[in-house]
Design a protein around this motif. Structure first.
Motif, short mmCIF file in Angstrom:
data_model
loop_
_atom_site.label_atom_id
_atom_site.label_comp_id
_atom_site.label_asym_id
_atom_site.label_seq_id
_atom_site.Cartn_x
_atom_site.Cartn_y
_atom_site.Cartn_z
N LEU A 62 -0.83 1.02 1.34
CA LEU A 62 -0.71 1.47 2.73
C LEU A 62 -0.32 2.93 2.76
O LEU A 62 0.72 3.31 2.23
N GLY A 63 -1.18 3.74 3.35
CA GLY A 63 -0.92 5.17 3.46
C GLY A 63 -0.76 5.80 2.09
O GLY A 63 -1.46 5.44 1.14
N SER B 102 9.48 0.60 6.58
CA SER B 102 8.67 -0.22 7.48
C SER B 102 7.23 -0.33 6.98
O SER B 102 6.64 -1.40 7.08
N SER B 103 6.67 0.72 6.40
CA SER B 103 5.32 0.61 5.86
C SER B 103 5.31 -0.28 4.63
O SER B 103 4.37 -1.06 4.43
N GLU B 104 6.34 -0.21 3.81
CA GLU B 104 6.42 -1.09 2.64
C GLU B 104 6.58 -2.54 3.07
O GLU B 104 5.98 -3.44 2.50
N ALA C 187 2.02 5.61 0.34
CA ALA C 187 3.22 5.00 -0.25
C ALA C 187 3.05 4.83 -1.75
O ALA C 187 1.95 4.61 -2.25
N PRO D 294 -3.37 -4.43 8.44
CA PRO D 294 -2.60 -3.40 9.15
C PRO D 294 -3.34 -2.06 9.12
O PRO D 294 -4.09 -1.78 8.18
N GLN E 15 5.52 -3.79 5.89
CA GLN E 15 4.23 -4.17 6.44
C GLN E 15 3.25 -4.55 5.32
O GLN E 15 2.52 -5.54 5.42
N LEU E 16 3.27 -3.77 4.26
CA LEU E 16 2.41 -4.02 3.11
C LEU E 16 2.78 -5.34 2.43
O LEU E 16 1.92 -6.15 2.09
N GLY F 231 -4.46 1.51 8.41
CA GLY F 231 -4.24 2.40 7.28
C GLY F 231 -4.20 1.70 5.92
O GLY F 231 -3.98 2.35 4.90
N LEU F 232 -4.42 0.39 5.89
CA LEU F 232 -4.37 -0.35 4.63
C LEU F 232 -5.61 -0.04 3.79
O LEU F 232 -6.72 -0.01 4.29
#
Length: 169
Positions: free
Chosen positions: A143-144, A36-38, A146, A100, A40-41, A102-103
């Protein structure tokens, strides 16, 4: 008399089925959370690239320069009216957007770091010129923690390219 056996527990097969089901559900959860974070990125990268491309097309069509002001929290588009940059506001396709949560972003031009905008300083770092050219840039989004990042390259001829970068871990 009939021999009646009472079951005092679960069979080995029943236990194995429960363990397999729990394992499949755990794996699906890990995949869903991790991607999900990938996702989002990737969406943030695609959206930025599409909007800058649209802004550059608009600059060429209208004959007016359009700038992009980037900060750590988001980005906004503005147009040059005489000698002053005016934002598009909060309506329309070129409205201000937020990154988003944390980007991390890093903006460079000719391998030099470009400072991000701070409140009250709204000079664009990128400009789409009415001639079809643009300020060359490279924007890296992460993001984070990742292992995946995205890099968007803008060339002076107005072309944009996006690339997915995976860190070796």
């Amino acid at each position: 008399m009939a021999d009646v056996r009472l079951s005092a527990g679960f069979t080995l097969i029943e236990l194995l089925v429960v363990v397999v089901i729990a394992g499949v559900l755990a794996a699906a959860l890990v995949i869903a959370i991790g991607s999900s974070s990938e996702r989002q990125l990737a969406n943030a990268s695609d959206r930025f690239q599409a909007l800058v491309g649209h802004a550059c097309n608009q600059a060429e069509l209208t004959g007016r320069e359009i700038g992009v002001v980037m900060s750590a929290s988001g980005y906004a588009f503005s147009r040059l009216d005489r000698d002053e940059w005016r934002t598009f506001g909060n309506d329309g396709e070129l409205r201000a957007r937020t990154w988003p949560a944390g980007l991390r972003i890093a903006l460079t031009n000719a391998d030099r770091t470009v400072a991000l905008a701070t409140p009250g300083h709204d000079m664009p770092q990128l400009v789409c010129f009415s001639s079809g050219e643009m300020t060359p840039f490279a924007l890296e989004l992460g993001l984070g923690d990742a292992a995946v990042r995205y890099r968007i390259d803008g060339k002076d001829d107005g072309t944009l390219k996006s690339k997915r970068i995976e860190d070796a871990r």
